[in-house]
Structures are given as structure tokens and as C-alpha cells.
Design a protein around this motif. Sequence first.
Motif, PDB file in Angstrom:
ATOM      1  N   ILE A   1      54.535  46.620  24.772  1.00 57.76           N
ATOM      2  CA  ILE A   1      54.271  48.011  24.407  1.00 57.76           C
ATOM      3  C   ILE A   1      54.714  48.258  22.964  1.00 57.76           C
ATOM      4  O   ILE A   1      55.763  47.760  22.529  1.00 57.76           O
ATOM      5  N   ALA A   2      53.909  49.015  22.238  1.00 57.70           N
ATOM      6  CA  ALA A   2      54.256  49.422  20.873  1.00 57.70           C
ATOM      7  C   ALA A   2      54.117  50.935  20.764  1.00 57.70           C
ATOM      8  O   ALA A   2      53.126  51.505  21.219  1.00 57.70           O
ATOM      9  N   HIS A   3      55.133  51.563  20.171  1.00 61.41           N
ATOM     10  CA  HIS A   3      55.120  53.022  20.030  1.00 61.41           C
ATOM     11  C   HIS A   3      55.576  53.396  18.631  1.00 61.41           C
ATOM     12  O   HIS A   3      56.623  52.936  18.170  1.00 61.41           O
ATOM     13  N   MET A   4      54.784  54.233  17.971  1.00 68.34           N
ATOM     14  CA  MET A   4      55.158  54.713  16.637  1.00 68.34           C
ATOM     15  C   MET A   4      55.558  56.181  16.724  1.00 68.34           C
ATOM     16  O   MET A   4      54.804  57.025  17.226  1.00 68.34           O
ATOM     17  N   ASN A   5      56.754  56.485  16.237  1.00 65.44           N
ATOM     18  CA  ASN A   5      57.249  57.853  16.155  1.00 65.44           C
ATOM     19  C   ASN A   5      56.833  58.406  14.795  1.00 65.44           C
ATOM     20  O   ASN A   5      57.369  58.024  13.758  1.00 65.44           O
ATOM     21  N   PHE A   6      55.850  59.329  14.802  1.00 63.32           N
ATOM     22  CA  PHE A   6      55.308  59.853  13.555  1.00 63.32           C
ATOM     23  C   PHE A   6      56.182  60.948  12.928  1.00 63.32           C
ATOM     24  O   PHE A   6      55.894  61.427  11.843  1.00 63.32           O
ATOM     25  N   GLN A   7      57.229  61.370  13.643  1.00 61.50           N
ATOM     26  CA  GLN A   7      58.175  62.389  13.148  1.00 61.50           C
ATOM     27  C   GLN A   7      57.453  63.671  12.726  1.00 61.50           C
ATOM     28  O   GLN A   7      57.787  64.291  11.725  1.00 61.50           O
ATOM     29  N   LEU A   8      56.483  64.075  13.547  1.00 66.21           N
ATOM     30  CA  LEU A   8      55.718  65.286  13.239  1.00 66.21           C
ATOM     31  C   LEU A   8      56.129  66.471  14.107  1.00 66.21           C
ATOM     32  O   LEU A   8      55.774  67.605  13.792  1.00 66.21           O
TER      33      LEU A   8
ATOM     34  N   VAL B   1      58.811  56.391  26.233  1.00 67.24           N
ATOM     35  CA  VAL B   1      58.051  55.136  26.206  1.00 67.24           C
ATOM     36  C   VAL B   1      58.986  53.948  26.396  1.00 67.24           C
ATOM     37  O   VAL B   1      58.648  52.985  27.104  1.00 67.24           O
ATOM     38  N   GLN B   2      60.147  54.009  25.801  1.00 69.22           N
ATOM     39  CA  GLN B   2      61.125  52.921  25.986  1.00 69.22           C
ATOM     40  C   GLN B   2      61.519  52.790  27.461  1.00 69.22           C
ATOM     41  O   GLN B   2      61.628  51.677  27.989  1.00 69.22           O
ATOM     42  N   ALA B   3      61.687  53.929  28.119  1.00 72.74           N
ATOM     43  CA  ALA B   3      62.038  53.910  29.544  1.00 72.74           C
ATOM     44  C   ALA B   3      60.881  53.374  30.384  1.00 72.74           C
ATOM     45  O   ALA B   3      61.085  52.625  31.350  1.00 72.74           O
ATOM     46  N   PHE B   4      59.665  53.737  30.030  1.00 68.67           N
ATOM     47  CA  PHE B   4      58.486  53.238  30.735  1.00 68.67           C
ATOM     48  C   PHE B   4      58.396  51.711  30.614  1.00 68.67           C
ATOM     49  O   PHE B   4      58.125  50.999  31.598  1.00 68.67           O
ATOM     50  N   ALA B   5      58.631  51.193  29.403  1.00 68.34           N
ATOM     51  CA  ALA B   5      58.587  49.744  29.183  1.00 68.34           C
ATOM     52  C   ALA B   5      59.672  49.039  29.990  1.00 68.34           C
ATOM     53  O   ALA B   5      59.448  47.951  30.537  1.00 68.34           O
ATOM     54  N   LYS B   6      60.830  49.687  30.096  1.00 69.18           N
ATOM     55  CA  LYS B   6      61.936  49.089  30.861  1.00 69.18           C
ATOM     56  C   LYS B   6      61.565  48.992  32.339  1.00 69.18           C
ATOM     57  O   LYS B   6      61.852  47.983  32.998  1.00 69.18           O
ATOM     58  N   ARG B   7      60.922  50.037  32.881  1.00 71.09           N
ATOM     59  CA  ARG B   7      60.505  50.002  34.286  1.00 71.09           C
ATOM     60  C   ARG B   7      59.464  48.911  34.527  1.00 71.09           C
ATOM     61  O   ARG B   7      59.441  48.279  35.584  1.00 71.09           O
ATOM     62  N   CYS B   8      58.596  48.694  33.537  1.00 72.98           N
ATOM     63  CA  CYS B   8      57.566  47.658  33.663  1.00 72.98           C
ATOM     64  C   CYS B   8      58.110  46.273  33.338  1.00 72.98           C
ATOM     65  O   CYS B   8      57.406  45.271  33.544  1.00 72.98           O
ATOM     66  N   GLU B   9      59.345  46.230  32.809  1.00 69.72           N
ATOM     67  CA  GLU B   9      59.995  44.975  32.429  1.00 69.72           C
ATOM     68  C   GLU B   9      59.147  44.204  31.413  1.00 69.72           C
ATOM     69  O   GLU B   9      58.875  43.013  31.545  1.00 69.72           O
ATOM     70  N   VAL B  10      58.723  44.937  30.370  1.00 71.51           N
ATOM     71  CA  VAL B  10      57.951  44.320  29.289  1.00 71.51           C
ATOM     72  C   VAL B  10      58.617  44.661  27.957  1.00 71.51           C
ATOM     73  O   VAL B  10      59.332  45.664  27.850  1.00 71.51           O
ATOM     74  N   PRO B  11      58.401  43.852  26.920  1.00 73.64           N
ATOM     75  CA  PRO B  11      58.993  44.144  25.605  1.00 73.64           C
ATOM     76  C   PRO B  11      58.432  45.431  25.023  1.00 73.64           C
ATOM     77  O   PRO B  11      57.263  45.770  25.238  1.00 73.64           O
ATOM     78  N   CYS B  12      59.281  46.136  24.292  1.00 74.52           N
ATOM     79  CA  CYS B  12      58.870  47.406  23.680  1.00 74.52           C
ATOM     80  C   CYS B  12      59.240  47.396  22.202  1.00 74.52           C
ATOM     81  O   CYS B  12      60.377  47.116  21.834  1.00 74.52           O
ATOM     82  N   PHE B  13      58.288  47.698  21.358  1.00 73.53           N
ATOM     83  CA  PHE B  13      58.496  47.720  19.908  1.00 73.53           C
ATOM     84  C   PHE B  13      58.283  49.151  19.420  1.00 73.53           C
ATOM     85  O   PHE B  13      57.262  49.775  19.719  1.00 73.53           O
TER      86      PHE B  13
ATOM     87  N   LEU C   1      50.682  48.092  13.997  1.00 71.32           N
ATOM     88  CA  LEU C   1      50.305  47.392  15.225  1.00 71.32           C
ATOM     89  C   LEU C   1      49.849  45.961  14.934  1.00 71.32           C
ATOM     90  O   LEU C   1      50.221  45.018  15.644  1.00 71.32           O
ATOM     91  N   GLU C   2      49.068  45.774  13.895  1.00 78.74           N
ATOM     92  CA  GLU C   2      48.607  44.431  13.548  1.00 78.74           C
ATOM     93  C   GLU C   2      49.771  43.551  13.098  1.00 78.74           C
ATOM     94  O   GLU C   2      49.813  42.355  13.398  1.00 78.74           O
ATOM     95  N   GLN C   3      50.708  44.160  12.397  1.00 83.01           N
ATOM     96  CA  GLN C   3      51.902  43.411  11.974  1.00 83.01           C
ATOM     97  C   GLN C   3      52.685  42.911  13.189  1.00 83.01           C
ATOM     98  O   GLN C   3      53.080  41.743  13.248  1.00 83.01           O
ATOM     99  N   ILE C   4      52.899  43.776  14.160  1.00 79.98           N
ATOM    100  CA  ILE C   4      53.616  43.385  15.380  1.00 79.98           C
ATOM    101  C   ILE C   4      52.818  42.336  16.151  1.00 79.98           C
ATOM    102  O   ILE C   4      53.380  41.366  16.672  1.00 79.98           O
TER     103      ILE C   4
END
Length: 452
Positions: free
Chosen positions: A48-55, A67-79, A108-111
Motif C-alpha cells: 500500500i502507498a499513501h500520500m498525505n497532500f497536507q490540504l 491507511v496505516q492501520a488498514f495495511a497493518k490489518r492486511c499484514e502488507v507493507p505500507c509506504f 508512486l513510480e519511485q516506490i
Amino acid sequence: MLKAFQDYLSELLRDNPANYRFLLAISGGKDSIVLGDLFFCAGIPFGIAHMNFQLRGEASDGDERFVQAFAKRCEVPCFTTAINTKNYAAEQQLSTQMAARKIRYIWLEQIRQEEGFDFIVTAHHLNDSVETILYNFTKGSGIKGMLGIPTVNGRVIRPLSFATRQEIDAYYNQEALVHREDASNAESGYARNWIRHEVVPKLQKLNPSFEQTVSRNLVYWQQINAWFEQEAQQIKAQIWHSSPLRHTLQLSSIQSHPALLTLLFHWLQGFGFVAEQISGIHTSVLEQKQGKLFLSKSHKALIHQGNLIIESQSTLPGHPQLWTAGDSSLSLDGQKITISTYTKGPISIPHQPDIAWMDADELSFPLELRHWRAGDVFYPLGMSGKPKKIQDYFTDEKIDRFAKERIWLLVNGDGRIIWVLGFRVDDRFKIRESTTQFAQFQLTSLLDLSKE
């Protein structure tokens, strides 16, 4: 819906999805949470990748934690990453929405590359394509604007493209999922939101299967576009000529083409010309209006002798330069002009545009290299010593407006024009029987701009 999703993803990849790793762009909204849950339930490897746009202040930070909590429940890496989108938009001179989209895909492409994922996955669905089509149709974007959001775009895939918003809502409710709501999505001040909340519901009243109808039409439009792209490329190969400084379209050969306006729109949008300008170019071509000039923010286009000539706005004439005695060469806009002197002249004067022979004793340094000015006159070699205005000479030679602005003149120290570089020597400097000192000027790289 899970089965339909798996089948659609397999069809997109033409392979088993389990053979790949996917980087899911998860905002925390309903669509992206459904996307994440589908991947999780299908047992497909993902991160999972999530960008905080600070808007949205604390709300944006809350989205990130969710989103971090969702990734933890799915047991997948989160960026995750955070960026001041408004500052970035100001620096790049973009709207906030365009800036957010641009920086998001770059990150996203960088990650994806750094972490070894095969594809970036976004949650765009059929209704997103419908809204995009309606928006583009309203703004006027040609055939490409009617193709919706591409299902596959390089390493970016959109495996929810088949699903309507209603189907996504049904799956969301069935699985009792939870998401974060962006309050701005309910505001009709944004064009796309207005289309979503005001336009689409009215169209659905006319046609309850509106989304499915658009989905079927998308297939037709995409096939029409593929056919058109192929035809346009074949025509372009025949009439389009490019050099480092310009593009020349021989429109006279396709003036009667029934899709000429559409072809021009297809080709000229990329140079910044808008629909009204392209329509004006089309009319001028049909009416054979010579010398008509059109300007976009980045380029300029000129109709000349049945051609359309396109150059960058940044292509500007060079500044005058002095050539002092003793200098053997001078750099000139990426070219090099050299002088050589001899006590014996050539057996015959070669007819080459990049070489000029003359009587060296007539030269008075410093010489000047400059562009033509109103009122400039010279005595073209071969015209029995008769004077001619440079402007008239350019007209007779059918030299277009853009080219003549860049043609250099070699001017003697006493003000007389010696050579129109690449074209004609002045008769007053020609080699005579009495000549004892011979000068040869040569351009090592000449762009014959008037004859492209």
C-alpha cells in the motif's frame, strides 16, 4: 464482485495475478478501500502507498493513520509520505489538483521501482471514466477525450474499470467495510463533483443503464481511435518533415482530405494550439491565405506556400556579431563560419550554398554578421549589377517569414552587404580578372531553412 474482479484483472494481465506484486494507491476513501479488500480477499501479493497532500489539516493526517492501520490489518507493507501540495503547485505553476496528481504518480513510480513492485494500481472505476468523458466533452478534447481513463497506462493499471459506483457501494456494504470520507467530495463547486452529483443522475433518468451504455460505447470509441491513430500516422509520414528548428506540414497535398480538421486537431494540440486556433488554421488552409500567423503559448505556426510551418516561440534571432581582422572563424547559432585567403582563385566557383568566394581586397574589417533590416539593399550576383531590396529578394526566393528572420547577412566594414549566407554573394565583391587576393567563406553546418 470478487469473481468479476479476479477475472477482469487476469484478462488485463493476460496472466495469473498471483505471479506479480502490486502497489496499491490507497487514499482511505471508499473506492480505494474496496480495491484493497478485493486484493486481500483474492490473496494477491500487494503493498500500500499513501500520500498525505497536507490540504485538509488534521483530516489529512487522520487519513494517513487510517491507511496505516488498514495495511497493518492486511499484514502488507505500507509506504507513506507527506508533501506541501500548495507550495509544490505554486513552484510548478499548476493547479492544486494537477500538482497533487503529478507528484503522486512520480512518487508512486519511485516506490514501485525501489521496492520491486510490478504494477501501480489505482481505484478508478467506470463512473470515473463516465465523468471524465462528460468533462472532456464539455471542454472540447477531440477523440482522445472520449476514451475515458485508460485501464492500462504503462505500469499503471485500473482493475476496477469494469465496475460502477453502485456495484462498488454494494460490495462495500456487503463486506461491512469502513473508510475515510473527504468532505470536499460532496461539494458541487468542483467541476467533476458537479458532473457526479448534478449531471449524471439526470442522464440516468433518461437511461437507467447509462453507465453500461457508455461502457459499450467506450469499446467503439477506443477502436475508432486506434484506427484513426494508424491512419493519421501514415498520412503524417508522407507530409510531415522535421528539422532541429521547425516542423513543416505539406498541407496542400491533403487539402481535400475529409478529416483534415480532425487531423490538424490531433497533430497541433501538442504544440499548445487551442480548438479556435486550429479551426482558424483549417479555414486559412482551405482559403489558401498565405502568410497567416498563429501563436500558442509555446509555438508559432505560419501558412506559407501550401505548407504549415511550426516553430518554438523560444526560437529567436541571434544578436549581431563583429568579425575582426585576423580571426579565422566565428561561431554562429550552432554553426561555424570560417575564412580562408589565397593568392590563387578556384578554377571554377562551386555552386554550393555554404561556400562563398570573393575579392579579398574589397573586404574592410571589422565585418559584421547580422539579420536583415528594413531598407537593406544588395546587388545580387548574376543580376547585371542591379540593386535589390533584401525583402524583395526573400519574396522572390519564396523564403518564409520564420526563415528570413534567422538568415544572416555578412556586412562589410563600410556597410555594404557581402553575402546573404546560404543564398547569394553581392556582385560588388565578386572575383574579377584583376583579383589578386581571394577570400573563401564557408559554413560548416548549414540548415537550409527556406527549402525544407
